[in-house]
Design a protein around this motif. Structure first.
Motif, mmCIF file in Angstrom:
data_model
loop_
_atom_site.group_PDB
_atom_site.id
_atom_site.type_symbol
_atom_site.label_atom_id
_atom_site.label_comp_id
_atom_site.label_asym_id
_atom_site.label_seq_id
_atom_site.Cartn_x
_atom_site.Cartn_y
_atom_site.Cartn_z
ATOM 1 N N GLU A 190 0.753 -1.053 -0.130
ATOM 2 C CA GLU A 190 0.127 -0.110 -0.098
ATOM 3 C C GLU A 190 0.850 1.380 -0.113
ATOM 4 O OE1 GLU A 190 -3.588 -2.013 2.788
ATOM 5 O OE2 GLU A 190 -2.464 -0.333 3.288
ATOM 6 N N LEU A 191 0.496 2.279 -0.814
ATOM 7 C CA LEU A 191 1.023 3.433 -0.623
ATOM 8 C C LEU A 191 0.332 4.440 0.094
ATOM 9 C CD1 LEU A 191 3.443 5.624 -1.984
ATOM 10 C CD2 LEU A 191 1.625 6.138 -3.779
ATOM 11 N N HIS A 192 1.216 5.090 1.170
ATOM 12 C CA HIS A 192 0.217 6.026 2.070
ATOM 13 C C HIS A 192 1.136 7.192 2.139
ATOM 14 C CE1 HIS A 192 -2.384 3.212 4.495
ATOM 15 N NE2 HIS A 192 -1.551 2.258 3.737
ATOM 16 N N ARG A 193 0.272 8.275 2.683
ATOM 17 C CA ARG A 193 1.017 9.484 3.032
ATOM 18 C C ARG A 193 2.107 9.511 3.842
ATOM 19 N NH1 ARG A 193 -1.981 14.004 1.115
ATOM 20 N NH2 ARG A 193 -4.223 13.441 0.698
ATOM 21 N N ALA A 194 3.145 10.428 3.706
ATOM 22 C CA ALA A 194 4.215 10.400 4.754
ATOM 23 C C ALA A 194 3.735 10.644 6.201
ATOM 24 C CB ALA A 194 5.187 11.257 4.201
ATOM 25 N N ARG A 195 4.508 10.399 7.222
ATOM 26 C CA ARG A 195 4.060 10.801 8.568
ATOM 27 C C ARG A 195 4.053 12.168 8.620
ATOM 28 N NH1 ARG A 195 7.979 9.761 13.795
ATOM 29 N NH2 ARG A 195 6.676 10.850 15.378
ATOM 30 N N ASP A 196 4.897 13.125 7.945
ATOM 31 C CA ASP A 196 5.040 14.599 7.881
ATOM 32 C C ASP A 196 4.167 14.861 6.996
ATOM 33 O OD1 ASP A 196 5.527 17.345 7.986
ATOM 34 O OD2 ASP A 196 7.546 17.171 7.532
ATOM 35 N N LEU A 197 2.992 15.263 7.202
ATOM 36 C CA LEU A 197 1.819 15.621 6.332
ATOM 37 C C LEU A 197 2.322 16.876 5.559
ATOM 38 C CD1 LEU A 197 -1.470 14.684 8.053
ATOM 39 C CD2 LEU A 197 -0.390 13.327 6.305
ATOM 40 N N ALA A 198 2.955 17.552 6.059
ATOM 41 C CA ALA A 198 3.576 19.129 5.670
ATOM 42 C C ALA A 198 4.349 18.907 4.232
ATOM 43 C CB ALA A 198 3.932 19.945 6.532
ATOM 44 N N LYS A 199 5.059 17.472 4.393
ATOM 45 C CA LYS A 199 6.092 17.454 3.111
ATOM 46 C C LYS A 199 5.537 16.066 2.341
ATOM 47 C CE LYS A 199 9.664 18.783 2.606
ATOM 48 N NZ LYS A 199 9.589 20.054 1.580
ATOM 49 N N ASP A 200 4.308 15.745 2.493
ATOM 50 C CA ASP A 200 3.909 14.514 1.854
ATOM 51 C C ASP A 200 3.851 14.508 0.304
ATOM 52 O OD1 ASP A 200 2.285 11.985 1.468
ATOM 53 O OD2 ASP A 200 0.640 13.412 0.851
ATOM 54 N N GLN A 201 4.423 13.765 -0.282
ATOM 55 C CA GLN A 201 4.268 13.518 -1.815
ATOM 56 C C GLN A 201 3.768 12.560 -2.495
ATOM 57 O OE1 GLN A 201 8.986 13.920 -1.415
ATOM 58 N NE2 GLN A 201 8.804 15.587 -2.903
ATOM 59 N N GLU A 214 -18.726 16.840 -10.084
ATOM 60 C CA GLU A 214 -18.687 15.562 -10.571
ATOM 61 C C GLU A 214 -17.387 15.683 -11.495
ATOM 62 O OE1 GLU A 214 -21.690 12.624 -11.995
ATOM 63 O OE2 GLU A 214 -20.761 13.027 -13.864
ATOM 64 N N LEU A 215 -16.693 14.706 -11.443
ATOM 65 C CA LEU A 215 -15.202 14.826 -11.950
ATOM 66 C C LEU A 215 -15.201 13.415 -12.909
ATOM 67 C CD1 LEU A 215 -12.863 15.890 -9.112
ATOM 68 C CD2 LEU A 215 -13.774 17.320 -10.831
ATOM 69 N N THR A 216 -14.881 13.519 -14.073
ATOM 70 C CA THR A 216 -14.485 12.452 -14.962
ATOM 71 C C THR A 216 -12.838 12.521 -15.187
ATOM 72 O OG1 THR A 216 -16.634 12.260 -15.955
ATOM 73 C CG2 THR A 216 -14.924 11.059 -16.974
ATOM 74 N N ALA A 217 -12.190 11.271 -15.009
ATOM 75 C CA ALA A 217 -10.687 11.235 -15.075
ATOM 76 C C ALA A 217 -10.569 10.019 -15.900
ATOM 77 C CB ALA A 217 -9.985 11.412 -13.921
ATOM 78 N N ASP A 218 -9.516 9.996 -16.786
ATOM 79 C CA ASP A 218 -8.970 8.990 -17.735
ATOM 80 C C ASP A 218 -7.817 8.325 -17.371
ATOM 81 O OD1 ASP A 218 -11.651 9.222 -19.154
ATOM 82 O OD2 ASP A 218 -10.581 10.488 -20.516
ATOM 83 N N ALA A 219 -7.418 7.389 -18.130
ATOM 84 C CA ALA A 219 -5.969 6.660 -17.718
ATOM 85 C C ALA A 219 -5.774 6.470 -16.333
ATOM 86 C CB ALA A 219 -4.822 7.645 -18.101
ATOM 87 N N VAL A 220 -6.716 5.545 -15.801
ATOM 88 C CA VAL A 220 -6.531 5.226 -14.359
ATOM 89 C C VAL A 220 -5.423 4.394 -13.992
ATOM 90 C CG1 VAL A 220 -7.837 3.990 -12.476
ATOM 91 C CG2 VAL A 220 -9.181 5.381 -14.020
ATOM 92 N N VAL A 221 -4.931 4.790 -12.974
ATOM 93 C CA VAL A 221 -3.612 3.847 -12.362
ATOM 94 C C VAL A 221 -4.258 3.572 -10.944
ATOM 95 C CG1 VAL A 221 -1.092 3.529 -11.717
ATOM 96 C CG2 VAL A 221 -1.980 4.919 -13.456
ATOM 97 N N TRP A 222 -4.383 2.211 -10.736
ATOM 98 C CA TRP A 222 -5.085 1.590 -9.469
ATOM 99 C C TRP A 222 -4.157 0.956 -8.732
ATOM 100 C CZ3 TRP A 222 -9.331 3.838 -8.010
ATOM 101 C CH2 TRP A 222 -9.823 3.252 -6.841
ATOM 102 N N LEU A 223 -3.641 1.239 -7.483
ATOM 103 C CA LEU A 223 -2.934 0.810 -6.721
ATOM 104 C C LEU A 223 -3.567 -0.176 -5.594
ATOM 105 C CD1 LEU A 223 -0.752 3.960 -6.140
ATOM 106 C CD2 LEU A 223 0.129 2.126 -7.165
#
Length: 358
Positions: free
Chosen positions: A139-150, A282-291
């Motif tokens: 699983e990809l998660h946010r960094a512990r330091d949310l201010a620097k999360d990439q 509502e948003l529609t987005a293409d080229a889905v990358v599912w993790l």
């Protein structure tokens, strides 16, 4: 493991490489030279991957006692990131070049070369976390330091590349803690400023960069009724939600500020209107990358979505159908433009990413 550490020349990548070495891995450092201008130097905190950065990366590798190489990826970077950036604006879309760089250069070209040389993984100085579950799912998660999360710009990498990535800074308490660690390790980059803005637009003038690349293409600015209210030198230089730089000769009838609500580069027309017209549900987005293989999302799935690297999230429901995802927002979101990266979260976990179509 045999680990290829990407050394940008900054403090984050240097400490990431040091931690990978401390963990017992066989680490080799590599700097990706992305600029075609061999005489380029950074201007303050703007830009990255310059000659100056290459020298800083070499000194960090020497201090860590690891082999160091420079790979010239300038042609790949120009063709897959810079050219895409210009083409997207020319089409009236708003791209994120950092997402494309991570997708095509830092975790595509780099991993391809790492594979050819027998490396098991690539380590970078990104702030994000990888959690390996008991069932083996990463699983990809946010960094512990949310201010620097990439994690926002990393979501595009996909599960195969995620399986080969290492982010040693993900659990860091703060950027200052990383700087303190670099100083304790006697790494000369400990106080080096962070780079920001678009690295290949080192002066920060994106509009000027686009004008040089695409030339002037005069057209009109219309309001929501179709009345001509101004002129422009190229519709490609505008983005949805923009307020500054419109240079309209007269204010709206009610005196309220006007914002860009649409960019039509085929007609070469920019449309402006009141802020209320920027709201979407509502948003529609293409080229889905599912993790998240355990969260198929073929039925409405509760989540939070983010459309800017440093933006906030909005609660929503998402449905994935083939290569497309449709997101229904709990609250309206303003100033969303086609071409932006849509990242889908559940808490700190990244579920997937796609490119906004409309």
């Amino acid at each position: 493991m045999k680990v290829l550490a990407a050394l940008s020349g900054g403090v984050d990548s240097a400490v990431a490489a040091a931690r990978a070495k401390d963990a017992g891995h066989d680490v080799v450092g590599v700097h990706m030279a992305l600029s075609r201008n061999r005489d380029e130097f950074r201007s303050g905190s703007r830009g990255c991957c310059s000659i100056e950065d290459s020298n800083d990366a070499r000194r960090a590798a020497d201090r860590l006692g690891i082999p160091y190489y420079v790979w010239d990826l300038s042609d790949e970077f120009h063709d897959r990131v810079v050219t895409d950036f210009v083409a997207e604006y020319q089409a009236g879309r708003t791209p994120n070049p950092c997402v494309r760089c991570n997708e095509h250069i830092k975790f595509d070209t780099l991993l391809e070369r790492a594979d050819a040389l027998g490396f098991d993984a690539v380590a970078t100085g990104h702030y994000a976390r990888i959690v390996i579950r008991d069932d083996g799912i990463r699983e990809l998660h946010r960094a512990r330091d949310l201010a620097k999360d990439q994690s926002y710009v990393l979501a595009v990498m996909g599960p195969e590349k995620l399986a080969r990535a290492m982010f040693p800074l993900g659990e860091s308490e703060s950027k200052q803690a990383v700087r303190n660690e670099a100083a304790a390790r006697l790494l000369g980059v400990s106080n080096k400023p962070d780079s920001y803005d678009i690295c290949f637009v080192a002066d920060g003038d994106t509009k000027g960069f686009l004008e040089r690349a695409l030339g002037e293409n005069p057209g009109v600015i219309e309001d929501e009724t179709g009345e001509v209210v101004g002129a422009h030198a190229g519709a490609y230089a505008f983005t949805v939600g923009q307020r500054k730089g419109l240079r309209l000769p007269r204010p709206a009838a009610d005196g309220a500020p006007r914002y860009v609500t649409a960019v039509d580069t085929v007609r070469n027309v920019v449309t402006v209107g009141p802020e209320t017209l920027l709201s979407v549900r509502e948003l529609t987005a293409d080229a889905v990358v599912w993790l998240a293989p355990d969260v198929p999302a073929t039925e409405p799935t509760r989540c939070e979505v983010q459309v800017r690297a440093h933006g906030s999230t909005t609660a929503a429901s998402a449905v994935v159908s083939g290569d497309r995802v449709t997101v229904t927002l709990d609250e309206p979101m303003r100033g969303v433009a086609a071409g932006q990266s849509l990242v889908i979260y559940q808490g700190t976990r990244v579920l997937g990413q796609a490119t906004i179509a409309r």
